[in-house]
Design an enzyme around this catalytic site. Structure first.
Site, short mmCIF file in Angstrom:
data_model
loop_
_atom_site.label_atom_id
_atom_site.label_comp_id
_atom_site.label_asym_id
_atom_site.label_seq_id
_atom_site.Cartn_x
_atom_site.Cartn_y
_atom_site.Cartn_z
NE ARG A 141 0.92 34.67 -38.34
CZ ARG A 141 -0.09 35.41 -37.98
NH1 ARG A 141 -0.22 36.64 -38.48
NH2 ARG A 141 -1.00 34.97 -37.13
CD GLU A 197 5.97 40.93 -35.98
OE1 GLU A 197 5.24 40.88 -34.97
OE2 GLU A 197 5.52 41.08 -37.12
CG HIS A 233 2.01 42.43 -36.24
ND1 HIS A 233 2.66 41.24 -36.11
CD2 HIS A 233 0.75 42.11 -36.62
CE1 HIS A 233 1.84 40.23 -36.38
NE2 HIS A 233 0.67 40.75 -36.70
#
Length: 325
Positions: free
Chosen positions: A230, A259, A278
């Site tokens: 994370r 993000e 990601h």
């Protein structure tokens, strides 16, 4: 006819989910964006909320009076107000045991990319610079120490992969007991002993900014940081300062806060930092499994059955609770 509401998703379409939900005569609507105000405005009379990364806050939950089930298409729950959902009698589910192989593979790939200077050499050659000397120093991966911050399913899988290529693995966790073959260390000792530190723990109030000026100062100047968990675990401004001051050799970041990040600023524009968008959890196989299982959770609940992976069993209706394993 029941209605499901999808807050957000990172795949091209929602046909897998739509087809499975149709088995329960459930329609599926998709939010046009993942902003809290949009979700609160559009969730309406949804019976089920499917969510990936969007903020399912108390405001969104209160705007959905018919909702009795929130499905997280993933592992972490930091984007869902689980406590508030529970207080409203809403069941929350996730899929904590998928993409374990993918994340472990990605983390190990990042270790090799950092230590063997694969990313550096690739970028240099694409820019027209073909220089072995320019890539030095390059270190052997075998024999280096990998420190795992978090030794759950992903951490354990990464440990086995790292040991298979000759790395020494140490780990830290809240229980104080590392899995077999991994030597447990307090966080402070692990940071000072590791050549690579991999973050594999959830984001909680206690772990937010776990990597900060103090913890970064405990790492070796020759060490690398890897984060596939994370973005909020890392104080990215502190990481940028550590890199600028030569107090860290580099980092590999698959998750950011927020993000997408501003790639034009440190630490993201630092040549010693590898950034992936990601993607650690992604494979064709993992995504299909995830989407299928989440839709099946919703169908089970709508059919009066306890779904798999209930996070808050106290929110289950009485009959489901009796049959919940």
């Amino acid at each position: 006819m029941p209605r499901a509401f999808y807050t957000d998703y990172p795949w091209p379409d929602v046909e897998i989910e739509r087809e499975i939900l149709a088995e329960a005569d459930c329609t599926l609507d998709v939010s046009p964006d993942n902003r809290e105000e949009t979700l609160a405005d559009r969730v309406g009379d949804a019976d089920v909320i499917l969510t990936c990364w969007a903020p399912v806050t108390a405001r969104v939950i209160d705007a959905a009076p018919n909702c009795r089930h929130i499905c997280r298409t993933g592992i972490g729950l930091d984007n869902i107000d689980v406590r508030h959902a529970t207080s409203k009698g809403i069941v929350v589910t996730n899929v904590p045991d998928y993409c374990i192989e993918e994340v472990a593979e990605h983390a190990l790939a990042m270790i090799f990319a950092l230590g063997r200077k694969i990313a550096d050499g690739h970028l240099a050659t694409k820019r027209g610079h073909y220089s072995l000397v320019g890539c030095l120093p390059i270190e052997r991966i075998g024999g280096k120490t990998l420190g795992l911050v978090g030794t759950g399913r992903i951490g354990q899988r990464l440990a086995k992969k790292a040991q298979a290529v000759g790395m020494r693995v140490i780990g830290t966790n809240r229980s104080g007991a590392a899995p077999e073959g991994v030597a447990w260390r307090p966080l402070e000792e692990l940071l000072g002993e590791s050549d690579y530190v991999s973050l594999n723990c959830p984001l909680t109030e206690e772990t937010r900014d776990l990597i900060n000026p103090d913890t970064l100062a405990r790492m070796k100047p020759s060490a690398f940081l890897v984060n596939t968990s994370r973005g909020g675990l890392v104080d990215h401004d502190a990481l940028a300062r550590a890199l600028e001051g030569g107090r860290l050799a580099g980092a590999a970041l698959d998750v950011q806060d927020t993000e997408p990040p501003d790639l034009a600023r440190p630490p993201y524009n630092d040549p010693r930092v590898i950034v992936t968008p990601h993607t650690a959890f992604v494979s064709t196989e993992a995504i299909t499994e995830l989407r299928t299982r989440v839709a099946r959770q919703a169908v089970a609940f709508l059919g009066g059955h306890a779904p798999e992976q209930v996070v808050n069993p106290e929110a289950l209706p009485g009959g489901m609770r009796e049959n919940h394993g």
